[in-house]
Design a protein around this motif. Sequence first.
Motif, PDB file in Angstrom:
ATOM      1  N   SER A  51      -7.542   8.265   8.156  1.00  0.00           N
ATOM      2  CA  SER A  51      -6.302   8.550   7.615  1.00  0.00           C
ATOM      3  C   SER A  51      -5.786   9.841   7.750  1.00  0.00           C
ATOM      4  CB  SER A  51      -6.431   8.236   5.890  1.00  0.00           C
ATOM      5  OG  SER A  51      -6.877   8.878   5.161  1.00  0.00           O
TER       6      SER A  51
ATOM      7  N   THR B 152      -5.708  11.949   5.423  1.00  0.00           N
ATOM      8  CA  THR B 152      -6.395  12.793   4.508  1.00  0.00           C
ATOM      9  C   THR B 152      -7.831  12.583   4.819  1.00  0.00           C
ATOM     10  OG1 THR B 152      -6.697  10.917   3.080  1.00  0.00           O
ATOM     11  CG2 THR B 152      -4.687  12.268   2.587  1.00  0.00           C
TER      12      THR B 152
ATOM     13  N   LYS C 252      -9.723  10.098   5.321  1.00  0.00           N
ATOM     14  CA  LYS C 252     -10.631   9.009   4.521  1.00  0.00           C
ATOM     15  C   LYS C 252     -10.845   7.923   5.873  1.00  0.00           C
ATOM     16  CE  LYS C 252     -10.712   5.581   1.218  1.00  0.00           C
ATOM     17  NZ  LYS C 252      -9.940   4.528   0.136  1.00  0.00           N
ATOM     18  N   GLU C 253     -12.107   7.625   5.718  1.00  0.00           N
ATOM     19  CA  GLU C 253     -12.541   6.736   7.040  1.00  0.00           C
ATOM     20  C   GLU C 253     -12.805   5.202   6.401  1.00  0.00           C
ATOM     21  OE1 GLU C 253     -15.693   8.258   9.105  1.00  0.00           O
ATOM     22  OE2 GLU C 253     -14.843  10.142   9.741  1.00  0.00           O
TER      23      GLU C 253
ATOM     24  N   TYR D 207      -6.804   7.305  14.604  1.00  0.00           N
ATOM     25  CA  TYR D 207      -6.341   7.932  13.447  1.00  0.00           C
ATOM     26  C   TYR D 207      -4.780   7.545  13.343  1.00  0.00           C
ATOM     27  CZ  TYR D 207     -10.179  11.227  14.579  1.00  0.00           C
ATOM     28  OH  TYR D 207     -11.235  11.670  14.666  1.00  0.00           O
ATOM     29  N   VAL D 208      -4.656   7.438  11.843  1.00  0.00           N
ATOM     30  CA  VAL D 208      -3.295   6.640  11.436  1.00  0.00           C
ATOM     31  C   VAL D 208      -2.591   7.684  10.404  1.00  0.00           C
ATOM     32  CG1 VAL D 208      -4.010   4.305  11.724  1.00  0.00           C
ATOM     33  CG2 VAL D 208      -4.367   5.528   9.586  1.00  0.00           C
TER      34      VAL D 208
END
Length: 139
Positions: free
Chosen positions: A6, A8, A10-11, A138-139
């Motif tokens: 994300s 931020t 976060k995976e 990556y979103v």
Amino acid sequence: KMTMISPTNKEVQIGQTLKDDEFIGMVRREVMDEFLRKRASENGCTLINGLFMSMTSPQSKDEAYTLTYNDFGEGDGTSRQGVRKTLDVDVVVGADGANSRVAKEIGAGDYEYAIAFQERMRIPEDKMEYYKERAEMYV
């Protein structure tokens, strides 16, 4: 295997339940789209360089669908102007991507999707081992 990351950082591990012979399918659109256009042309379809705008559905089984589109002719379509035209057809295939105008036109409903892009780069061989069976999104 795929890791989705994300903004931020976060995976999320996608595909943790995948078996060794299963995979997450992805296609390279520039290759797939050209393959589909070529195959359609070889099988008798007339290719139109245009942008779908709207569709009128038939009112009976003997009527055709009427498509309205902007025809870019032989240009590359960068101006996104074109000439407004209509075309009567028996079948419509909505293969116009994640933000499908065709799907919206027929009321296909809401659906979840991810728009992804792919970047190819060279990295040292010792670091490549990690990515041989993995992709990062990556979103």
